[in-house]
Design a protein around this motif. Structure first.
Motif, PDB file in Angstrom:
ATOM      1  N   GLU A 147       0.826  -1.210   0.000  1.00 43.10           N
ATOM      2  CA  GLU A 147       0.000   0.000   0.000  1.00 43.10           C
ATOM      3  C   GLU A 147       0.859   1.260   0.000  1.00 43.10           C
ATOM      4  OE1 GLU A 147      -2.556  -0.114   3.345  1.00 43.10           O
ATOM      5  OE2 GLU A 147      -3.666  -1.882   2.665  1.00 43.10           O
ATOM      6  N   HIS A 148       2.033   1.179   0.597  1.00 41.67           N
ATOM      7  CA  HIS A 148       2.890   2.356   0.703  1.00 41.67           C
ATOM      8  C   HIS A 148       3.974   2.373  -0.367  1.00 41.67           C
ATOM      9  CE1 HIS A 148       0.929   3.882   4.265  1.00 41.67           C
ATOM     10  NE2 HIS A 148       0.873   2.640   4.699  1.00 41.67           N
ATOM     11  N   CYS A 149       3.815   1.522  -1.352  1.00 38.95           N
ATOM     12  CA  CYS A 149       4.696   1.540  -2.517  1.00 38.95           C
ATOM     13  C   CYS A 149       3.961   2.147  -3.705  1.00 38.95           C
ATOM     14  CB  CYS A 149       5.182   0.138  -2.848  1.00 38.95           C
ATOM     15  SG  CYS A 149       6.673  -0.318  -1.954  1.00 38.95           S
ATOM     16  N   ALA A 150       3.116   3.118  -3.446  1.00 40.23           N
ATOM     17  CA  ALA A 150       2.357   3.763  -4.523  1.00 40.23           C
ATOM     18  C   ALA A 150       3.171   4.845  -5.214  1.00 40.23           C
ATOM     19  CB  ALA A 150       1.060   4.353  -3.971  1.00 40.23           C
ATOM     20  N   SER A 151       4.196   5.349  -4.537  1.00 39.28           N
ATOM     21  CA  SER A 151       5.024   6.400  -5.130  1.00 39.28           C
ATOM     22  C   SER A 151       6.103   5.775  -6.012  1.00 39.28           C
ATOM     23  CB  SER A 151       5.686   7.234  -4.028  1.00 39.28           C
ATOM     24  OG  SER A 151       6.664   8.084  -4.562  1.00 39.28           O
ATOM     25  N   PRO A 152       6.396   6.347  -7.173  1.00 40.50           N
ATOM     26  CA  PRO A 152       7.383   5.752  -8.079  1.00 40.50           C
ATOM     27  C   PRO A 152       8.828   5.895  -7.619  1.00 40.50           C
ATOM     28  CG  PRO A 152       6.588   7.820  -8.985  1.00 40.50           C
ATOM     29  CD  PRO A 152       5.742   7.526  -7.784  1.00 40.50           C
ATOM     30  N   ASP A 153       9.079   6.602  -6.502  1.00 47.07           N
ATOM     31  CA  ASP A 153      10.469   6.700  -6.049  1.00 47.07           C
ATOM     32  C   ASP A 153      10.674   6.140  -4.646  1.00 47.07           C
ATOM     33  OD1 ASP A 153       9.048   8.714  -4.829  1.00 47.07           O
ATOM     34  OD2 ASP A 153      10.643  10.206  -4.966  1.00 47.07           O
ATOM     35  N   THR A 154       9.728   5.334  -4.158  1.00 43.42           N
ATOM     36  CA  THR A 154       9.805   4.769  -2.806  1.00 43.42           C
ATOM     37  C   THR A 154      10.944   3.759  -2.677  1.00 43.42           C
ATOM     38  OG1 THR A 154       7.428   5.052  -2.499  1.00 43.42           O
ATOM     39  CG2 THR A 154       8.521   3.472  -1.063  1.00 43.42           C
ATOM     40  N   ILE A 155      11.559   3.741  -1.506  1.00 44.70           N
ATOM     41  CA  ILE A 155      12.550   2.732  -1.133  1.00 44.70           C
ATOM     42  C   ILE A 155      12.060   2.033   0.122  1.00 44.70           C
ATOM     43  CG2 ILE A 155      14.913   2.365  -0.303  1.00 44.70           C
ATOM     44  CD1 ILE A 155      15.711   4.840  -1.974  1.00 44.70           C
ATOM     45  N   VAL A 156      12.147   0.705   0.146  1.00 45.11           N
ATOM     46  CA  VAL A 156      11.692  -0.090   1.289  1.00 45.11           C
ATOM     47  C   VAL A 156      12.853  -0.935   1.784  1.00 45.11           C
ATOM     48  CG1 VAL A 156       9.955  -1.723   2.137  1.00 45.11           C
ATOM     49  CG2 VAL A 156       9.438  -0.267   0.162  1.00 45.11           C
ATOM     50  N   ALA A 157      13.011  -1.059   3.093  1.00 41.62           N
ATOM     51  CA  ALA A 157      14.082  -1.900   3.626  1.00 41.62           C
ATOM     52  C   ALA A 157      13.652  -2.477   4.969  1.00 41.62           C
ATOM     53  CB  ALA A 157      15.374  -1.106   3.784  1.00 41.62           C
ATOM     54  N   GLY A 158      14.185  -3.662   5.275  1.00 49.23           N
ATOM     55  CA  GLY A 158      13.913  -4.260   6.563  1.00 49.23           C
ATOM     56  C   GLY A 158      13.914  -5.769   6.510  1.00 49.23           C
ATOM     57  N   ASP A 159      13.370  -6.350   7.571  1.00 46.90           N
ATOM     58  CA  ASP A 159      13.246  -7.803   7.713  1.00 46.90           C
ATOM     59  C   ASP A 159      11.820  -8.182   7.325  1.00 46.90           C
ATOM     60  OD1 ASP A 159      13.048 -10.434   8.474  1.00 46.90           O
ATOM     61  OD2 ASP A 159      13.626 -10.116  10.565  1.00 46.90           O
ATOM     62  N   PHE A 160      11.676  -8.842   6.181  1.00 50.88           N
ATOM     63  CA  PHE A 160      10.359  -9.190   5.672  1.00 50.88           C
ATOM     64  C   PHE A 160       9.900 -10.571   6.115  1.00 50.88           C
ATOM     65  CE2 PHE A 160      12.054  -5.953   2.953  1.00 50.88           C
ATOM     66  CZ  PHE A 160      10.975  -5.142   2.669  1.00 50.88           C
ATOM     67  N   ASN A 161      10.807 -11.351   6.733  1.00 48.95           N
ATOM     68  CA  ASN A 161      10.494 -12.738   7.038  1.00 48.95           C
ATOM     69  C   ASN A 161       9.863 -13.422   5.827  1.00 48.95           C
ATOM     70  OD1 ASN A 161      11.240 -13.793   9.697  1.00 48.95           O
ATOM     71  ND2 ASN A 161      10.170 -11.972  10.446  1.00 48.95           N
ATOM     72  N   ALA A 162      10.309 -13.006   4.666  1.00 49.43           N
ATOM     73  CA  ALA A 162       9.829 -13.565   3.401  1.00 49.43           C
ATOM     74  C   ALA A 162      10.909 -13.328   2.359  1.00 49.43           C
ATOM     75  CB  ALA A 162       8.535 -12.883   2.955  1.00 49.43           C
ATOM     76  N   VAL A 163      11.162 -14.334   1.550  1.00 49.98           N
ATOM     77  CA  VAL A 163      12.064 -14.154   0.416  1.00 49.98           C
ATOM     78  C   VAL A 163      11.255 -13.586  -0.740  1.00 49.98           C
ATOM     79  CG1 VAL A 163      13.562 -16.023   1.171  1.00 49.98           C
ATOM     80  CG2 VAL A 163      11.678 -16.518  -0.403  1.00 49.98           C
ATOM     81  N   PRO A 164      11.908 -12.991  -1.740  1.00 50.11           N
ATOM     82  CA  PRO A 164      11.154 -12.409  -2.853  1.00 50.11           C
ATOM     83  C   PRO A 164      10.143 -13.357  -3.485  1.00 50.11           C
ATOM     84  CG  PRO A 164      13.412 -11.670  -2.960  1.00 50.11           C
ATOM     85  CD  PRO A 164      13.346 -12.671  -1.835  1.00 50.11           C
ATOM     86  N   ALA A 165      10.437 -14.649  -3.469  1.00 45.62           N
ATOM     87  CA  ALA A 165       9.500 -15.608  -4.069  1.00 45.62           C
ATOM     88  C   ALA A 165       8.170 -15.662  -3.327  1.00 45.62           C
ATOM     89  CB  ALA A 165      10.125 -17.003  -4.110  1.00 45.62           C
ATOM     90  N   ASN A 166       8.160 -15.241  -2.046  1.00 45.84           N
ATOM     91  CA  ASN A 166       6.916 -15.217  -1.277  1.00 45.84           C
ATOM     92  C   ASN A 166       6.069 -13.992  -1.598  1.00 45.84           C
ATOM     93  OD1 ASN A 166       8.859 -16.405   1.455  1.00 45.84           O
ATOM     94  ND2 ASN A 166       7.430 -17.617   0.248  1.00 45.84           N
ATOM     95  N   MET A 167       6.647 -13.049  -2.331  1.00 52.05           N
ATOM     96  CA  MET A 167       5.918 -11.844  -2.695  1.00 52.05           C
ATOM     97  C   MET A 167       5.290 -12.055  -4.065  1.00 52.05           C
ATOM     98  SD  MET A 167       8.915  -9.138  -1.600  1.00 52.05           S
ATOM     99  CE  MET A 167       9.857  -9.415  -0.096  1.00 52.05           C
ATOM    100  N   PRO A 168       4.029 -11.688  -4.241  1.00 57.63           N
ATOM    101  CA  PRO A 168       3.380 -11.898  -5.548  1.00 57.63           C
ATOM    102  C   PRO A 168       4.209 -11.290  -6.671  1.00 57.63           C
ATOM    103  CG  PRO A 168       1.791 -11.142  -3.910  1.00 57.63           C
ATOM    104  CD  PRO A 168       3.161 -11.006  -3.284  1.00 57.63           C
ATOM    105  N   ARG A 169       4.669 -12.136  -7.593  1.00 59.67           N
ATOM    106  CA  ARG A 169       5.487 -11.716  -8.736  1.00 59.67           C
ATOM    107  C   ARG A 169       6.757 -11.000  -8.293  1.00 59.67           C
ATOM    108  NH1 ARG A 169       0.497 -10.577  -9.348  1.00 59.67           N
ATOM    109  NH2 ARG A 169       0.787  -8.368  -8.879  1.00 59.67           N
ATOM    110  N   GLY A 170       7.172 -11.232  -7.039  1.00 64.80           N
ATOM    111  CA  GLY A 170       8.395 -10.617  -6.537  1.00 64.80           C
ATOM    112  C   GLY A 170       8.291  -9.130  -6.291  1.00 64.80           C
ATOM    113  N   THR A 171       7.072  -8.598  -6.305  1.00 65.18           N
ATOM    114  CA  THR A 171       6.896  -7.157  -6.130  1.00 65.18           C
ATOM    115  C   THR A 171       5.885  -6.877  -5.030  1.00 65.18           C
ATOM    116  OG1 THR A 171       5.094  -6.988  -7.748  1.00 65.18           O
ATOM    117  CG2 THR A 171       7.338  -6.792  -8.590  1.00 65.18           C
TER     118      THR A 171
END
Length: 214
Positions: free
Chosen positions: A121-145
């Motif tokens: 929800e907070h990745c709506a801006s085209p210049d957002t940066i996200v960092a942290g511990d997701f307790n998930a690998v990219p494969a757990n994220m829909p389409r890696g995004t």
């Protein structure tokens, strides 16, 4: 961007600040560190600390960047996280700092997935940066995004620190939206590491789209 789950007091300010002094990152996201637990001198010179009471994430931002303020905060219990926004809109990228709930012992990922939705929800801006511990690998994220944000891409395993990186999982991550590309994403070795997570670092540069920097 430096991201490290320091497991509360497992990694003290000396170790944290030594790594910051070596890398001189613009943004540091410490998962499992309450801003309220910082003592005088725990934030190295040249950085401003940001945190939210009850949220186990602390963000340090270099003085080289414009001033930031805390914006949205997730208090659902599914995400320890908040959004830093530049005090002057558009002066710097929004930063989403997050530590998501790990899956249950029975494999239940419901709360973690709620946290992933919050980040999206907070990745709506085209210049957002996200960092942290997701307790998930990219494969757990829909389409890696997540929303407009995508993983910085390289395999940078961070957990567990007790295993060689080759056999680890990349559950700590840096995500970036379309205005950014990653020149480097790497797992870092810390001598005498005490936390169960290795730190990761990502060097982000403005993306080139159709030959022009955006």
């Amino acid at each position: 961007v430096l991201a490290w789950n320091v497991q509360q007091d497992a990694e003290g300010p000396d170790t944290r600040n030594r790594l910051i002094e070596t890398l001189q990152p613009d943004v540091v996201v410490f998962s499992e560190l309450y801003e309220g637990n910082l003592q005088s001198g725990d934030v190295p010179p040249g950085y401003v600390g940001h945190g939210v009471r009850g949220i186990a994430v602390t963000v340090l931002v270099s003085d080289d960047l414009p001033p930031y303020r805390v914006g949205a905060v997730d208090e659902s219990g599914a995400t320890s996280g908040f959004v830093l926004e530049p005090e002057t809109a558009g002066a710097a990228p929004p930063i989403v700092a997050a530590h998501l709930v790990r899956p249950g012992v029975d494999g239940d990922t419901t709360l973690r997935d709620v946290g992933l939705d919050w980040v999206a929800e907070h990745c709506a801006s085209p210049d957002t940066i996200v960092a942290g511990d997701f307790n998930a690998v990219p494969a757990n994220m829909p389409r890696g995004t997540l929303g407009f944000c995508r993983s910085a891409g390289a395999f940078a395993p961070s957990w567990p620190a007790s295993a060689p990186p080759l056999f680890g999982a990349a559950i700590d991550n840096v995500l970036m939206s379309e205005k950014w590309d990653a020149e480097r994403v790497a797992t870092l070795e810390v001598p005498g590491i005490r936390t169960d997570h290795r730190p990761i670092v990502a060097d982000l540069v403005p993306a080139l789209i159709e030959g022009a920097a955006r």
